[in-house]
Design an enzyme around this catalytic site. Structure first.
Site, short mmCIF file in Angstrom:
data_model
loop_
_atom_site.label_atom_id
_atom_site.label_comp_id
_atom_site.label_asym_id
_atom_site.label_seq_id
_atom_site.Cartn_x
_atom_site.Cartn_y
_atom_site.Cartn_z
N CYS A 2 0.86 -1.19 0.00
CA CYS A 2 0.00 0.00 0.00
C CYS A 2 0.89 1.24 0.00
O CYS A 2 1.87 1.32 0.74
CB CYS A 2 -0.95 0.07 1.18
N ARG A 27 6.47 -0.49 -4.15
CA ARG A 27 6.10 -1.08 -2.87
C ARG A 27 5.23 -2.33 -3.05
O ARG A 27 5.07 -3.11 -2.11
CB ARG A 27 5.33 -0.05 -2.03
N TRP A 74 -2.50 -2.97 -1.83
CA TRP A 74 -2.06 -4.37 -1.86
C TRP A 74 -3.09 -5.13 -1.03
O TRP A 74 -3.18 -4.93 0.19
CB TRP A 74 -0.66 -4.47 -1.24
N ASN A 98 -3.40 2.84 4.75
CA ASN A 98 -2.39 1.78 4.66
C ASN A 98 -2.38 1.10 6.02
O ASN A 98 -2.29 1.77 7.04
CB ASN A 98 -1.03 2.40 4.33
N GLY A 99 -2.50 -0.25 6.05
CA GLY A 99 -2.48 -0.97 7.33
C GLY A 99 -3.65 -1.93 7.41
O GLY A 99 -4.30 -2.22 6.41
N GLU A 482 19.74 -17.46 -0.93
CA GLU A 482 19.41 -16.15 -1.52
C GLU A 482 19.19 -16.29 -3.03
O GLU A 482 18.27 -15.69 -3.59
CB GLU A 482 20.54 -15.15 -1.19
N LYS A 486 15.80 -15.33 -5.00
CA LYS A 486 15.77 -14.38 -6.11
C LYS A 486 15.07 -15.01 -7.31
O LYS A 486 14.23 -14.39 -7.94
CB LYS A 486 17.19 -13.97 -6.56
N GLU A 489 11.22 -15.47 -6.76
CA GLU A 489 10.38 -14.27 -6.66
C GLU A 489 10.24 -13.51 -7.98
O GLU A 489 9.20 -12.93 -8.23
CB GLU A 489 10.82 -13.35 -5.52
N HIS A 505 20.41 -36.06 2.83
CA HIS A 505 19.35 -36.24 3.84
C HIS A 505 17.97 -35.99 3.26
O HIS A 505 17.03 -35.74 4.01
CB HIS A 505 19.63 -35.33 5.04
N LYS A 605 7.36 -4.33 -1.73
CA LYS A 605 8.72 -4.00 -1.33
C LYS A 605 8.83 -3.82 0.17
O LYS A 605 9.81 -4.19 0.80
CB LYS A 605 9.15 -2.71 -2.05
C1 F6R Z 1 13.56 -10.39 -1.35
C2 F6R Z 1 13.18 -9.26 -0.54
C3 F6R Z 1 12.48 -9.50 0.74
C4 F6R Z 1 12.96 -8.53 1.82
C5 F6R Z 1 12.14 -8.70 3.09
C6 F6R Z 1 12.60 -7.82 4.21
O1 F6R Z 1 14.24 -10.01 -2.49
O2 F6R Z 1 13.41 -8.13 -0.90
O3 F6R Z 1 12.61 -10.81 1.14
O4 F6R Z 1 14.31 -8.76 2.06
O5 F6R Z 1 10.78 -8.42 2.81
O6 F6R Z 1 12.50 -6.48 3.87
P1 F6R Z 1 13.28 -5.37 4.69
O7 F6R Z 1 14.72 -5.57 4.45
O8 F6R Z 1 12.77 -4.08 4.13
O9 F6R Z 1 12.91 -5.55 6.12
#
Ligand code: F6R
Length: 610
Positions: A2, A27, A74, A98-99, A482, A486, A489, A505, A605
């Site tokens: 949001c 976001r 969102w 937002n919330g 990681e 990536k 997502e 395992h 985001k």
């Molecule tokens: C993945 C990604 C998310 C953030 C997570 C934490 O690429 O960006 O997994 O790392 O949502 O976000 P922050 O760092 O803003 O607390």
């Protein structure tokens, strides 16, 4: 998650609000809307889907309007439809939120019993009607807002316009971020500064429980009790252009390429001329000598940065370091030592992640020292902490975190070195050697970026596989996690990261010639062990994509596809170089699959609700 933007001034607000929405796109959202106030009349347009879907309808709004609010939603309560999109309306007002309002069911029932008809399935509409009832009864908007927020449980940042007052926009904040931008004869506000940083760099951050009235020439702030508060103005450090794509096809690509510069800036900030800057590393704000254990709490990629940190922090400090998902930590009654004996360290790019913030608050209540590594200054997590490090990554707009991860690992590394120095556990020689290698890291990073074309080429033969495994040991186990995150997502391919030693395992059962396995195995202390695991994969016809040293013929021979990385001695810096390879791999596979790289489906985001 949001986004809120608003403008009041002497220019037409339409372009400013629309542009603000585009800047907040990162976001994450699934519908959008705008409301403007002109000649004591509110006009609204909202649509499901992309912000651009609003474009054909903008001409229906009065072009001369100088007061406007905009929202990207969102979905939490109710599907992403036009009806559920914000702004929501009630008698004489439009509201964006937002919330999440946790007690919205009871409030909705109460309103329905009074004969109020709801147009949407959202929790937000409840707030609009509560406000509408107050305004109908002749309550001043400021007073109405104060009364209504006292009835709300949950998190919110709200913006309200009403035809009863064409000189102000009213705001309230509890739990979700809200910041006002101060201009000349005009003012702005947004969920974060990217919404308005191209217009002004003077900002006022609202705290929980605060409300505001924003006029053209004045902003007033007051607390829950109705007392007026002084405005604390902050001058923002982010330059207007830093949130632009600067010619790159995607923000994610730009941000991958920015990593060498982020590393240089980080080193300059934390170790100028070879001296560790304890102040900038937040060490002067905490009592390190009291600390008996460290808990790192974070989510997603930031959690992985914490997991890498555990590998170097524990031996450097001689203290147990636990790394935990904030969403688990906050609900599991963790064993924390009060009187500052446990240090809880949050890692968060946005500084607004709801679970990470809640974990910090919980730890604070239990008497822990709390510390944070954040990219966004004055974010909730940054402000909540006793001590903190501000990352030098600049705005990260691509939803998939790239440069923030590198920066988080490095910040934790600098902190760990300085903390070890403070505890008398770092020799001058060791410090000198590490700083020397850190200085050369940007150069090596530049070389790692040179693999881009080669990786883009490899993506052509990989993008159709439905599943991937990523494996590694030590810090590269975390890079495997990681890399898998990536890939899933942004390309929507199912991928899993495993410690190479765990294959036997369970996951080895998945391996056949149809399974691509990205194996990260630089020539470090884990090399031989990882190579044995890769032999086992090959023995089962697994399809190996090796990531390793340029000159390593053994791994190259074992791999069907190979991504060379430059060689560094420090295993953590080496892991950062491997990170570039998995970032590019995910990016170019996603490009081949035609996904929305910067705004992948369903993702936000900044995850400001749990
Ligand atoms: C993945 C990604 C998310 C953030 C997570 C934490 O690429 O960006 O997994 O790392 O949502 O976000 P922050 O760092 O803003 O607390």
């Amino acid at each position: 998650m949001c986004g809120i933007i608003g403008y009041i001034g002497s220019r037409s607000c339409l372009d400013i609000v629309f542009d603000g929405l585009k800047r907040l796109e990162y976001r994450g959202y699934d519908s959008a809307g705008i409301a403007v106030l002109h000649d004591r009349h509110i006009s609204i347009t909202k649509e499901a889907g992309k912000i651009d879907n609003l474009k054909p309808f903008l001409s229906q709004l009065p072009a001369a309007a100088q007061i406007g609010i905009g929202h990207t939603r969102w979905a939490t309560h109710g599907t992403p439809t036009k009806e559920n999109a914000h702004p929501h309306i009630s008698d004489r007002l439009a509201l964006i939120h937002n919330g999440i309002i946790e007690n919205y069911r009871e409030l909705k029932q109460e309103l329905q019993d009074k004969g109020v008809t709801f147009r949407s399935e959202t929790d937000t509409e409840v707030i609009a009607h509560l406000l509408g009832q107050e305004l109908k009864g002749g309550t001043h908007p400021q007073e109405a807002l104060m009364r209504v927020i006292q009835r709300l449980e949950g998190a919110f940042s709200l913006a309200l316009i009403t035809d009863q007052d064409d000189q102000h926009i009213y705001l309230a904040k509890q739990g979700s971020p809200l910041v006002i931008g101060l201009g000349q004869n005009e003012n702005f506000f947004g969920s974060d500064i990217t919404a308005f940083v191209s217009y002004t760099q003077k900002a006022v951050f609202l705290h929980d429980g605060e409300c505001a009235s924003v006029g053209r020439n004045e902003v007033k702030l007051w607390n829950r009790e109705g007392q007026e508060l002084p405005l604390k103005t902050t001058v923002l450090q982010w330059s207007p252009g830093s949130a632009d794509k600067q010619g790159y096809r995607h923000y994610m690509l730009k941000e991958i390429h920015e990593q060498p510069r982020v590393i240089s800036k980080t080193t300059q900030a934390f170790a100028p001329e070879g001296v560790l800057n304890h102040e900038a590393l937040g060490l002067n704000s905490i009592q390190l000598e009291k600390v008996k254990s460290i808990h790192i709490v974070a989510c997603g990629t930031a959690y992985y940065a914490g997991m890498v940190a555990k590998y170097f922090m524990e031996p450097a400090l001689g203290l147990p370091v636990n790394v935990e998902l904030a969403s688990e930590f906050r609900y599991r009654d963790p064993l924390l030592m009060g009187q500052g004996q446990t240090l809880v360290m949050a890692i968060s790019q946005s500084g607004e992640t709801a679970d990470t913030l809640a974990s910090l608050k919980l730890a604070k209540d239990k008497g822990c020292q709390i510390f944070s590594i954040c990219n966004v200054a004055y974010s909730s997590i940054h402000r909540e902490s006793h001590g903190s490090i501000l990352m030098h990554a600049g705005p990260e707009i691509g939803v998939a975190s790239t440069k923030a991860f590198t920066s988080q690992v490095l910040c934790a590394y600098f902190w760990s070195m300085a903390a070890a120095e403070k505890l008398g556990r770092l020799s001058a020689k060791d410090k000198e050697a590490r700083l020397q290698e850190l200085k050369s890291l940007p150069l090596y990073m530049d070389q790692a970026l040179n693999a881009e074309e080669h990786i883009a080429e490899l993506a052509n033969s990989l993008y159709e596989y439905p599943n991937f495994l990523f494996v590694g040991r030590g810090p590269n186990f975390i890079i495997a996690l990681e890399g898998a995150l990536k890939l899933k997502e942004i390309s929507y391919i199912h991928a899993e990261g495993y410690a190479a030693g765990e294959l036997k395992h369970g996951p080895i059962a998945l391996i056949d010639k149809h399974m691509p396995i990205v194996a990260i195995a630089p020539h470090d202390a884990y090399y031989e062990k990882t190579l044995s695991n890769i032999e086992e994969i090959r023995a089962r016809e697994g399809f190996v994509i090796g990531i390793g040293d340029e000159k390593d013929s053994r791994l190259r021979d074992l791999s069907q596809l190979y991504i060379p990385t430059p060689k560094m001695n420090n295993p953590y810096f080496q892991a950062i170089l491997a990170t570039v390879a998995v970032q590019f791999l995910a990016y170019y596979i996603a490009i081949k699959r035609g996904t929305d790289v910067d705004q992948p489906r369903n993702l936000a985001k900044s995850v400001t609700v749990e």
